[in-house]
Design a protein around this motif. Sequence first.
Motif, mmCIF file in Angstrom:
data_model
loop_
_atom_site.group_PDB
_atom_site.id
_atom_site.type_symbol
_atom_site.label_atom_id
_atom_site.label_comp_id
_atom_site.label_asym_id
_atom_site.label_seq_id
_atom_site.Cartn_x
_atom_site.Cartn_y
_atom_site.Cartn_z
ATOM 1 N N SER A 140 0.825 -1.205 0.000
ATOM 2 C CA SER A 140 0.000 0.000 0.000
ATOM 3 C C SER A 140 0.858 1.254 0.000
ATOM 4 O O SER A 140 0.470 2.278 -0.556
ATOM 5 C CB SER A 140 -0.941 -0.005 1.200
ATOM 6 N N LEU B 197 -9.124 4.280 -2.426
ATOM 7 C CA LEU B 197 -9.343 2.830 -2.457
ATOM 8 C C LEU B 197 -10.782 2.488 -2.092
ATOM 9 O O LEU B 197 -11.414 1.618 -2.701
ATOM 10 C CB LEU B 197 -8.388 2.119 -1.489
ATOM 11 N N THR B 198 -11.323 3.195 -1.075
ATOM 12 C CA THR B 198 -12.678 2.879 -0.626
ATOM 13 C C THR B 198 -13.715 3.249 -1.689
ATOM 14 O O THR B 198 -14.650 2.494 -1.934
ATOM 15 C CB THR B 198 -12.987 3.608 0.694
ATOM 16 N N GLN C 150 1.554 1.927 -3.583
ATOM 17 C CA GLN C 150 0.469 2.548 -4.328
ATOM 18 C C GLN C 150 0.407 4.040 -4.032
ATOM 19 O O GLN C 150 -0.074 4.801 -4.796
ATOM 20 C CB GLN C 150 -0.873 1.920 -3.958
ATOM 21 N N SER D 275 -13.716 0.644 -4.282
ATOM 22 C CA SER D 275 -14.330 -0.615 -3.863
ATOM 23 C C SER D 275 -15.844 -0.459 -3.691
ATOM 24 O O SER D 275 -16.599 -1.399 -3.907
ATOM 25 C CB SER D 275 -13.683 -1.145 -2.590
ATOM 26 N N THR E 213 -11.887 9.724 -8.786
ATOM 27 C CA THR E 213 -10.509 9.745 -8.290
ATOM 28 C C THR E 213 -9.789 11.018 -8.729
ATOM 29 O O THR E 213 -9.090 11.656 -7.933
ATOM 30 C CB THR E 213 -9.748 8.507 -8.793
ATOM 31 N N LEU F 202 -5.190 8.065 0.300
ATOM 32 C CA LEU F 202 -5.076 6.695 -0.200
ATOM 33 C C LEU F 202 -6.310 5.872 0.166
ATOM 34 O O LEU F 202 -6.935 5.234 -0.684
ATOM 35 C CB LEU F 202 -3.811 6.046 0.368
ATOM 36 N N ASN G 296 -8.205 -0.799 6.059
ATOM 37 C CA ASN G 296 -7.840 0.623 6.074
ATOM 38 C C ASN G 296 -7.211 1.026 7.399
ATOM 39 O O ASN G 296 -6.364 1.915 7.444
ATOM 40 C CB ASN G 296 -9.068 1.473 5.782
#
Lengths: 271, 297
Positions: A268, B226-227, A271, B230, B285, B222, B178
């Motif tokens: 992570s 990502l959330t 990323q 998803s 994003t 981040l 997370n």
Amino acid sequence: MKPREMLVTGLAACVALFTALPLLWMVSASFMQPGEAAHAPPPLLPSSPTLANYAQLFRNYGIGTYLFNSLVISTLATLLALIFTVPAGYALAKLRFSGRVTIQWMLVVAILVPGQIGMLPLFLELKFLGLVNSYAGVLVPWLAGIFGIFLVRQYCLAIPQEMIEAARLDGASEFAILRHIILPTLAPILVTLALFVFLGCWNDFLWPLIILSDQDLYTLPVALAAFSREHAEDLEVMMAGSVITTLPVLLLFLVLQRFYLDGLLSGSVKQ
Amino acid sequence: MIVPQRAAETRAGWLMSAPALAAIFLFFLVPAFASLFLSLTDFDIYALADLRNLRFIGLRNYADLLHNPLFWNAFLNSARYVLFGTPLVVGMSFAAALLINHRYLRWRPVWRVILFAPYVTTLVATAVVWRYLFNTEYGLVNWMLGWVALGPIDWLGSPTASTPAILLFVAWKTFGYNMIIFLAALQLVPRELDEAARLDGAGRIGRLRHVILPAVAPAFLLVTVLTIASMFQLFAEPYVMTEGGPAQSTVTILYFMYEEGFKWWNLGSGAAVAVLLFLCICAVTLVELLLVRRNLR
């Protein structure tokens, strides 16, 4: 323990209990008599624990087949992913060759694209190749693991270049260097990567659901989803099925958690 | 000596990366681009039987989708998951990380692994479990709500409660992941700085705002990105827990794509949904990255 420590630790214990409750209840209900769990207020522990639900799953639902499929497919996916991604990750980190920088940029862009985008064409492609409804069809996406390449590459960057140069001076071939010098130092990250792929493949649902139409080839999640649509009223049996589906990976994670969490962080941060 | 060495390295470099690159090309890049092409055709069950039935129809799939109320329903449902689910998951994850990072906490590794565990469980299996937890009469959720004299709520049977129900499950399943990212960021907060602020009389809120938040800002970005991605990709949750119901209230974009493609075999239209989904994720994003950059200046 100081009062402050007790307060904070007690709070954490409460949060942990609530988090674990669904899993604990799943295990508990899987040992209950048929119909026992469907009462208000919901019983927390089985009055007379029984293995009948598990027996029924193996005898009448043929869950042994699905367990076998999941084991074989996840193991093969893990082996194939390692064979495909480890040499590539090492080459991108340590070997100087023309085109390397371009490849890396393309991979960085590609990792941002969610896999579902190409799912329908991939299905058609595999249909054309005759791989629909086979183990091979389920395995194919795991060959293209970009995340794994980056994970290995990241780890390889830390290997001192002198180690490789020394081996070259001794006349070792590039492949011998990878096998005898690099691979042993990569052991921890290989465990991490293997764990990621195994768990990811075992838990995967949408792709096997699409690519497998023959019931005998179903993996556990696909089979469990089908059961739960047909036999929703057999609560205790469904809980036993959930236990069989998720307990193997949960235990695997608990045993190897250090590798999993370390890998998650290096991935992570990347990323 | 140097020239053959370079040649050997180049050869080995390509040989070692070739299998992976070939697989990525064949099974990832080609299908992703083919989606674009497929979305411009009327590929359906007849084309599946015989490719001569395939016709190029330009943007008609997109036009049809934009006039299809079922697609808009799926789109709005997914937008709701993103809008309400993202703050819920990010907030829960950060709160959990603060708790696990607390300096008075004992037996930290135990709590950390328990909170993370739901993330590695099989999604389908835990969705089946939560379906029963949400049962109106004998589910654990309503039983607990009963303690505080709430409910009972028909979680999975009413179109208004089904979204919060699925979000609760998703939050439970993913907050641990997370939390780990936040924990890594919190470890970077200089202890001395925190101590200094404490000695200067900064309160809990003040330290959170001026010492901790600046350090974990990149982690927030981040985790949010990502959330959101998803949340756009929910599929198994409604498939197992509600089958898209009640009254289509839990049909997500991906669920719609699955049914369009593999239930009705409208693969051209399904590919158009996939392309739109990808554009949605990209757009959100990008907007977020731009907002963050403007705020940093």
